[in-house]
Write an enzyme that holds these catalytic residues in place. Sequence first.
Site, short mmCIF file in Angstrom:
data_model
loop_
_atom_site.label_atom_id
_atom_site.label_comp_id
_atom_site.label_asym_id
_atom_site.label_seq_id
_atom_site.Cartn_x
_atom_site.Cartn_y
_atom_site.Cartn_z
N HIS A 99 57.00 29.59 38.87
CA HIS A 99 56.42 29.90 40.17
C HIS A 99 54.92 30.08 39.99
CE1 HIS A 99 55.56 31.57 43.98
NE2 HIS A 99 55.51 32.82 43.60
N CYS A 124 59.79 34.12 47.24
CA CYS A 124 59.26 33.11 46.31
C CYS A 124 60.29 32.67 45.28
CB CYS A 124 58.02 33.64 45.61
SG CYS A 124 56.69 34.06 46.73
N ASN A 158 49.58 30.02 45.68
CA ASN A 158 50.99 30.40 45.69
C ASN A 158 51.63 29.87 46.98
OD1 ASN A 158 53.43 31.73 46.01
ND2 ASN A 158 52.68 33.72 45.34
O1 UT7 Z 1 54.91 35.49 44.87
C1 UT7 Z 1 54.56 36.83 44.69
C2 UT7 Z 1 53.29 37.14 45.45
N1 UT7 Z 1 52.45 38.16 44.92
C3 UT7 Z 1 51.77 38.10 43.75
O2 UT7 Z 1 51.90 37.20 42.97
C4 UT7 Z 1 50.79 39.20 43.48
C5 UT7 Z 1 50.81 39.68 42.07
N2 UT7 Z 1 49.58 40.42 41.80
C6 UT7 Z 1 48.44 39.81 41.43
O3 UT7 Z 1 48.40 38.60 41.27
C7 UT7 Z 1 47.22 40.65 41.18
O4 UT7 Z 1 47.58 42.03 41.22
C8 UT7 Z 1 46.08 40.38 42.22
C9 UT7 Z 1 45.49 38.99 41.98
C10 UT7 Z 1 46.59 40.49 43.63
C11 UT7 Z 1 44.97 41.40 42.02
O5 UT7 Z 1 44.47 41.32 40.69
P1 UT7 Z 1 44.26 42.65 39.83
O6 UT7 Z 1 43.67 42.25 38.55
O7 UT7 Z 1 45.57 43.38 39.82
O8 UT7 Z 1 43.15 43.42 40.67
P2 UT7 Z 1 43.26 44.85 41.39
O9 UT7 Z 1 44.16 44.78 42.57
O10 UT7 Z 1 43.51 45.90 40.35
O11 UT7 Z 1 41.78 45.01 41.93
C12 UT7 Z 1 40.67 45.11 41.03
C13 UT7 Z 1 39.41 45.18 41.87
C14 UT7 Z 1 39.49 46.22 42.98
O12 UT7 Z 1 38.20 46.78 43.13
P3 UT7 Z 1 37.83 48.21 42.46
O13 UT7 Z 1 38.80 49.19 43.05
O14 UT7 Z 1 38.05 48.02 40.96
O15 UT7 Z 1 36.41 48.41 42.83
C15 UT7 Z 1 39.80 45.43 44.21
O16 UT7 Z 1 39.34 46.04 45.40
O17 UT7 Z 1 39.20 43.93 42.52
C16 UT7 Z 1 39.04 44.16 43.94
N3 UT7 Z 1 39.53 43.00 44.65
C17 UT7 Z 1 38.78 41.92 44.88
N4 UT7 Z 1 37.51 41.64 44.56
C18 UT7 Z 1 37.04 40.42 44.93
C19 UT7 Z 1 40.77 42.79 45.14
N5 UT7 Z 1 40.85 41.56 45.71
C20 UT7 Z 1 39.61 41.01 45.55
C21 UT7 Z 1 39.08 39.76 45.91
N6 UT7 Z 1 37.79 39.52 45.57
N7 UT7 Z 1 39.78 38.80 46.54
#
Ligand code: UT7
Length: 353
Positions: A255, A112, A285
């Site tokens: 980005h 990216c 993204n």
């Molecule tokens: O160009 C680079 C590409 N990559 C990125 O930019 C990724 C960077 N990371 C992020 O943007 C964030 O970490 C995410 C958007 C991917 C995730 O957000 P987060 O606030 O870090 O959430 P998390 O991974 O800590 O998950 C929180 C909860 C989890 O459930 P529990 O364990 O708290 O019950 C996940 O299982 O949210 C759950 N979860 C979802 N729930 C609904 C994860 N994905 C989803 C989803 N819908 N799509």
Amino acid sequence: MRYAAITGWGMAVPERVLTNADLERMVDTSDEWIVSRTGIRERRVVGPGDSTTSLAVAAARRAVERADLTADDLDLIIVATYTPDQFLVSQACLVQAQLGGTAGAFDLGAACSGFVYALSVGTQFVRTGCYERILVIGADTLTRLIDYTDRATCVLFGDGAGAVVLEATDQPRGLLSTVLGADGAGSEHLYIPGWATLVPESAPLVQDAPGTRPGLRMNGNEVFRFAVRVMGDAAADAVERAGLSFSDIDMLIPHQANLRIIDAAARQLDLPREKVWLNLDRYGNTSAASIPIALCEAEAAGALADGNNLVFVAFGGGLSWAAGVVRWGTEGVCRDRACWGAEAKAGADGPAA
Ligand code: UT7
């Protein structure tokens, strides 16, 4: 002094729209979760007629036309991508096959961060006097490698392409500073396995179980923490290297990965939201395409004026990061083809001293 002004720009996205409501029907997610955690509402996804080549060519044609050039005028084509349509030949050669001309053509892989890396490489070719007119493209069709049973990744990404033309000028325009970085130790947090790792352990290559497809793998939390750490620092470093202060910055063009990450970077530069260009709500993204697409939309909206100082900043797989200050405008670029001979002579490789 020679600089590399951006004289042409163009973008292309697929027609097919994938909304958060569509994703709610595919995986266990909600519009509320996606919007509050990322800022994304919909994204564009390649259809049967689309490819990295088709999007890159469409964006490139617009950029070259906008610069009032033809493909024959170009000295070099650089495509930043990690989703090329083929391993051999390069994506840049596939683009050139449709654009025409005989410019040198190669791909650059920095995930990216790729567009800002490629912009800095193209700028060096111009600033050293080696070349006059360069096409830099960021293009990715990552949705082809996304597992649509994995809610943690499938809500984030979209497809697209953006391109710019760089031309020599004696005025300070184009990329004025460059910050490139990478932390290869973090490569395990965001990657797509290659043939060497896939073939021995898992033939046939494509399996149905989640996590076993040869697609993107990501530790979202680690990438998030990394991004918040590097985006603001890299952008601030780029401003300092350009000899400017934060108050000189007219627009941050980041980005478009996650609104919370972008907000953290903007806070570090002391920039209000209205000075941050955002379009991730509509495209998600788009990897290497996200900054040039945002640039095109900012220009089309009349948000860029001659002499504006823009900050580009990106992060991605590698783990990598890249930032630079870009001064908008084409002052000093020779638009008269009659002067090109003299320019080329001045820039030609001289005899060894
Ligand atoms: O160009 C680079 C590409 N990559 C990125 O930019 C990724 C960077 N990371 C992020 O943007 C964030 O970490 C995410 C958007 C991917 C995730 O957000 P987060 O606030 O870090 O959430 P998390 O991974 O800590 O998950 C929180 C909860 C989890 O459930 P529990 O364990 O708290 O019950 C996940 O299982 O949210 C759950 N979860 C979802 N729930 C609904 C994860 N994905 C989803 C989803 N819908 N799509």
